[in-house]
Each structure stands twice: as structure tokens, then as C-alpha cells.
Design a protein around this motif. Sequence first.
Motif, PDB file in Angstrom:
ATOM      1  N   ASN A 321      43.068  42.235  46.003  1.00  0.00           N
ATOM      2  CA  ASN A 321      42.102  41.541  45.961  1.00  0.00           C
ATOM      3  C   ASN A 321      40.791  42.007  45.602  1.00  0.00           C
ATOM      4  OD1 ASN A 321      42.569  38.250  46.063  1.00  0.00           O
ATOM      5  ND2 ASN A 321      43.790  39.039  47.478  1.00  0.00           N
ATOM      6  N   THR A 322      40.850  43.487  45.939  1.00  0.00           N
ATOM      7  CA  THR A 322      39.675  44.290  45.614  1.00  0.00           C
ATOM      8  C   THR A 322      39.997  45.193  44.487  1.00  0.00           C
ATOM      9  OG1 THR A 322      40.196  45.620  47.286  1.00  0.00           O
ATOM     10  CG2 THR A 322      38.737  44.176  47.876  1.00  0.00           C
ATOM     11  N   ASP A 323      40.850  44.852  43.708  1.00  0.00           N
ATOM     12  CA  ASP A 323      41.097  45.749  42.468  1.00  0.00           C
ATOM     13  C   ASP A 323      41.635  47.165  42.662  1.00  0.00           C
ATOM     14  OD1 ASP A 323      40.058  43.462  40.749  1.00  0.00           O
ATOM     15  OD2 ASP A 323      38.224  44.163  41.304  1.00  0.00           O
ATOM     16  N   LYS A 324      42.512  47.063  43.550  1.00  0.00           N
ATOM     17  CA  LYS A 324      43.244  48.363  43.825  1.00  0.00           C
ATOM     18  C   LYS A 324      44.707  48.080  43.124  1.00  0.00           C
ATOM     19  CE  LYS A 324      40.421  49.686  47.826  1.00  0.00           C
ATOM     20  NZ  LYS A 324      39.575  48.406  47.461  1.00  0.00           N
ATOM     21  N   GLY A 373      50.702  57.691  35.701  1.00  0.00           N
ATOM     22  CA  GLY A 373      49.899  57.395  34.834  1.00  0.00           C
ATOM     23  C   GLY A 373      48.969  56.351  35.169  1.00  0.00           C
ATOM     24  N   TYR A 374      48.916  55.718  36.237  1.00  0.00           N
ATOM     25  CA  TYR A 374      48.221  54.493  36.528  1.00  0.00           C
ATOM     26  C   TYR A 374      46.598  54.514  36.195  1.00  0.00           C
ATOM     27  CZ  TYR A 374      45.007  51.297  39.443  1.00  0.00           C
ATOM     28  OH  TYR A 374      44.108  50.834  39.807  1.00  0.00           O
ATOM     29  N   THR A 375      46.222  53.534  35.501  1.00  0.00           N
ATOM     30  CA  THR A 375      44.687  53.501  35.335  1.00  0.00           C
ATOM     31  C   THR A 375      43.970  52.010  35.733  1.00  0.00           C
ATOM     32  OG1 THR A 375      44.687  52.667  33.022  1.00  0.00           O
ATOM     33  CG2 THR A 375      44.765  55.091  33.327  1.00  0.00           C
ATOM     34  N   ALA A 376      42.824  51.888  36.016  1.00  0.00           N
ATOM     35  CA  ALA A 376      42.267  50.341  36.307  1.00  0.00           C
ATOM     36  C   ALA A 376      42.590  49.630  35.553  1.00  0.00           C
ATOM     37  CB  ALA A 376      40.886  50.658  36.661  1.00  0.00           C
ATOM     38  N   GLY A 667      38.649  50.436  42.962  1.00  0.00           N
ATOM     39  CA  GLY A 667      38.069  49.135  43.147  1.00  0.00           C
ATOM     40  C   GLY A 667      36.855  48.925  44.053  1.00  0.00           C
ATOM     41  N   SER A 668      36.679  47.721  44.532  1.00  0.00           N
ATOM     42  CA  SER A 668      35.629  47.207  45.239  1.00  0.00           C
ATOM     43  C   SER A 668      36.028  47.398  46.691  1.00  0.00           C
ATOM     44  CB  SER A 668      35.110  46.016  45.063  1.00  0.00           C
ATOM     45  OG  SER A 668      36.021  45.192  45.090  1.00  0.00           O
ATOM     46  N   ARG A 669      34.847  47.616  47.701  1.00  0.00           N
ATOM     47  CA  ARG A 669      35.136  47.868  49.137  1.00  0.00           C
ATOM     48  C   ARG A 669      35.645  46.463  49.728  1.00  0.00           C
ATOM     49  NH1 ARG A 669      33.483  52.590  50.874  1.00  0.00           N
ATOM     50  NH2 ARG A 669      33.586  51.789  52.878  1.00  0.00           N
TER      51      ARG A 669
END
Length: 711
Positions: A321-324, A373-376, A667-669
Motif C-alpha cells: 500500500n506504500t508502493d513497495k 530486475g525489479y523496477t518500480a 515507495g512512500s513512507r
Amino acid sequence: MLKAAVVVVCLVVTVVAWSLFARMIAQIVRTVKVGQPTTRTDKPQARTITLIREFLGHTRMARLPVVAVAHWVTMIGFLVLFATLVVAHGQIFSPDFNLPIIGHFFAFEWLVEFLAFFGFLGIVVLMGIRQRVHPRSRGRRSRFYGSVFWQAYYVELTIFGVMLCINILRGLEYARLAKQGSHHASALHFPFTFWLGELFSGMSLAALGVAIMLVAAVKILISFAWMITVSTQPTMGVAWHRFLAFFNIWFKRHPEGRTSLGALQPIVVNGKPLDFEEIEDLDEGAALGVGKIEDFTWKGLLDFTTCTECGRCQSQCPAWNTDKPLSPKLLMMGLREHAHHKAPWLQAAEDAREDLPPAVKAEAEKVLVGATGYTAETPLAAYNSAEAVVDPDVLWSCTTCGACVEQCPVDIEHVDHIVDMRRNQVLMESAFPTELGGLFKNLEKNANPWGMAPRLRMDWAKKLPFEIKMVGADIEDLTEVEYLFWVGCAGAFEDRAKATTAAVAELLHTAGVDFAVLGDGESCTGDPARRAGNEFLFQMLAMANVEMLNEFKATKIVVTCAHCFNTLSNEYPQLGSNFEVVHHTQLLNRLVRERKLVPVAPADGGTQTITYHDPCYLGRHNNVYQPPRELLGSLPGLSLTEMPRHGMRSFCCGAGGARMWMEEKLGSRINVNRTEEAVATGAKQIAVGCPFCRVMLSDGLTAQQAEGKAG
């Protein structure tokens, strides 16, 4: 001619389907047995009761009531309406066929009609919900993000088709019985489909017979086409969970029905907990933690195979939920794919492996944890790499908050599996975030995460107007007092937590509670080391603490830290302790109820709004939700307002799983996300029950204030 062709096709499809199905069941069993041994057969009666309660009560799914009701009807219908498949096989021979004895028994017919009619409505509702929360409209926020949609659609359309056929067949049967003048053609026997039968009343008896045969054949073909399809897809969790969930729930860690949270399991080697004093006697190839898919226990492999891709875990995960990159669902799916694709290699004799297909060889060459090879922008790449299965960023994003485990309707134990992989990375590969190196050194040298000198552990008590008893100095052992006050590392060294420690000590003193502390004899419980995967360090700290506590005859312990609470009460018994551990909110709440403490109104006489943040290791891991709220409710002038995510759905502060000592670079905190939710309630204060939470939420408030979003 038509009848003969229908009979032949249906019987051939039936035989093929059952043969393939039996073969696939055997294949899944062989794959699961590749895992390491573990014992999950204790308390069989309690396990059976838990299974029945979770199965019939839909206890986890009830949190989404509409989904729960719709799923319950379709699930029970899937089981009970198997009888209609038997009837359908008889109807391709004779349209008047019915089950002997119970076939026209009205109670049985009511059950069939109810499940068929409402099962049809239920699957329509579920199909609609899947579309409403589809990723195309909600993106990553959809709990179905990353699920295999063709499989879900196929299963849903199969159920839709089968339920539709059953209802049409019942209507045709009603019409045929009416033509024959049977007294069974009534609402007593066809309570939900008699109206449908009236629509067929214009058909002749012969036409009704042919229609029954054809619809029965369609039902058979739909059902067994599904069986053939799933028999070629061992990773089709949306289908296989219908069979495997019963076993996964029965074999869950806690027979009495608790979620598999609280205590982490020790490292298991050869089916037994590892005795670290015998570490040198281990075989050279023995694995510590999980470094390969076959290092998971058979229950772990069953977990992965059972995942139904419902996404409840994903929707609650603070990392996702924080874009990780961590999604508990996608992690289970990736491990499932790898397990079943590598299984032929593991099951083959060594000299036969060269003859296996290239895809199997490629799967066998994958490392379990490695760069993917993960990217956001492409989070799913972390689960589809040709070289590794789990990206380190996925593994180390977990806060071990337990939201995934608590939400899972089929009792998958995500946190155990994540920590087991961390253990292997730390103990075998020395591969972990650099910040953890400092944490481990501080714990080894000074027995606390901050690396502070033990002599400073009593600084929090310097300004108190009374003396604090210390074991070994003021008293000989803990039989002389009622409680040991376990201060904890945060409570002793972190400035904000030190104020809480002093306040709790004053309240206990005011209430006449006789307590003592260990002073500089106290060490970290080992929680951050264990959740970071350093089981050696945890065992070193924990065994020393248990030995000391037993020597001082500790029986009752009060703590302010949720992590200390969990470790002392749930994990130290693995090492031979037996303490009654209470959280300070539980004890203070009891003292207020006994009127040994009397809350006073604020000086201004006004009413302050407050919101309460449930610490993960107090709430989800230990089910302590009400005492803190009751304590707040007893305070005059306070009005509690809940955050949308509270109780069992509380959102993590971001500190658990040793994340408090790691940088949050992706991601976000998490703490800012939680603080924004708290601020949005309009409350003037945030109450917490854990020093880790206090640090994280205070930092979150500071960030909010810097942006002008909080006062």
C-alpha cells in the motif's frame, strides 16, 4: 442416434476427466512431499473443530459480508450439488432418472433448489464484484492486481454455467412431472423453480425428455471440461483451493484456531527444532532457514499451492500500500510457480535429469533469492525473472505486521515463510541490508539496538520522587514483589519512550503495585534480531534472558513494549520459560476498574478528541484490542475517534520486522501513510501502545507538520 452419441461423449469425457484429475492429485501430493518434514497432527479434535468453524462460518471472509454470503452459497453448492452431477449421468439414459430414496424427498429437493438458485445469484454477484474492483479501474489498489484473470473468469463461468443448467433442469423436470400428472409437480418439491417449469408447460412430453437429456449433457461437459482443465494446471489456485483449503486449515500452526502469528517458529533441521549448542554437529549441506524451494516444509509448499489469489493479504499489506514491491499474494504465487515447475527436477533420479525438458532445467537453475530486475514501473518482474524467484527488495520490505496472515481465508502463513528466507540470507549468505549490520553489532556488544552502555538503562528513573527496586540490589529475587517491570530497550534509551516508562512506574507506585526492575541486568529480548533473520543472535540473547529470569524466579512481568510483550509471552516458552506477561495497558485498565487508580479530568475541563493506533504486535499478533480502548474510555474529557483502519485491520507504523533500523528507500513512507490517516480523523492526539509506534508516528507527524498538513 442422438442419444447414443450423447451417452458416448459424456462417458468418455467423464472417464478422461477423472483419470487426469486423479493423476494431478498424485502429482500435487508428490510436489508437496518434496518439502521438509514438520509435525502438524497434534490435537486432531481441536483441528477438526477449527476446520468446521472456519469452513461453515466463513470466519475470515465475513469481513467482506457481501462476498462472504455469495461465496458461502456457491461453496456449499459446489459440494452438495455434486449429487446433481450424478443425476445428470442418469438423465442422459432416462429423463425420469432420480436418486433412489432421497431423490423426491422434499427436504433434499429444497436444499438442492436453494443452493442452485442462490448459488446462481451468488456467482453473478462475485463476477460483478471482480469487475467492480478490477485493476483496470483501481490499478495496484485492486486486490486482484496480479491475479491470473483467465483462470478466475473460467472458474466463475463454469460455476455460472453449472448453476444455470441445474435450474433449467429442475424447471424441465417440473414440467415433465406435471405432464405425467405426478403430485411431485408442486411448489413443495420445486420451491424456487416451479415458475420456470411453467414456462416449459407448452412442450410435449417427448420434447421435455430430449431437453432434459441435452441440458444434462451440457452440465456434464461443462463440469468435466473444468476438471480436465484444472488437471493440467497444478498452479491454478483459484480452482485447487476448493480441495486443498480443507487440508491447509486443518494443518494450520494453531489447532485451536488462532492465526499463525505471535511466536515465530524456530529453525527446523531434519524435522526438529535446531539446538544451537549442537550446531557444529550438523551435516555440511544442512540448510539454516530457506535457501531453496525444497527447504520449505511440506506445509509451506501446501500454503503456496492453496493460494486462491483473492488478494485480501495484498489489500492489507503496508508495504504494497506504500508502493513497495512486496505483495504477499504475488510472493505466494511466485513460490507456487517455482515449486511446481522445479518439482520434476527434484523428483527425478540424478542420472535422469538430463532428459528433462529445458524449461524444467531452467527452473532448477534459478536461485530462490536474488536480483530479479525489479523496477518500480514493473513490480511483477520480481516474480517472473529467469534467474531468481524472490527479489531482496521484496524480502526486506516486510514489516512482519501479520496483516496478510490475519486476513487469509485459507490460513497461509506468509510471515513464517518470509522470515525463513531472511534467516538463510543472514546466516548462510551474509546478504542483508547494510543497516542491519549496525543493529547486529549493537545487540552483540551492548545487548540493545541503540548500542548504548548498559549502565545507562536506569537513567529514565533519575527524576522519580521514589526509589525503584532493583533485583539483585534491593531484593534478592522476584518472589518479594508482585511484578517484574520489564522496561525494554526503547523504554530505557529512547527519549520519548523513557517518558512513558517513568509515567507507568509512577502509576504503578500510586496504585500500590509492588514491582522491581532488572536495571543494567536487562538485555534486549532479541525480537529485532529474530525478525531480521539472525536466529543465532536471538537465541544468544533469549537464552541468557530466560536463564536470568528463571534464576530470579520471575513469574509475572509487565511490559510497555508490544514487541517485548510478544517475545516474552509467546517465544520464550520455546526456550523453557513460563511467565505471565501483561501489557501495561491491560494492567492499568484493571487497576482503574478496581479503583486503585482514579482518572482525573483535564485542567481546562474541556473535551479532547483522541485516536488510538493498534500496535501490530499487541493487536493482530496477540488479540489485545479492548484494554487500551477501555483505559482511554475511562479518562474524563477524552473522546475516542477511530481511524478507518483499526482493530484487526489496523495499518502498521512501519517499524516491525526490524524495519525500524532500515532505511525506507522504496515507495512512500509507511509511518507517513498512517499518520495522514490519524490526522484526517480530526483528533488532537494519537494514543499508542508501543514505543516503536510512538517513534514512527512522531516522526510521521513531524513530516506532516513540515508540510503544513498537521498542527
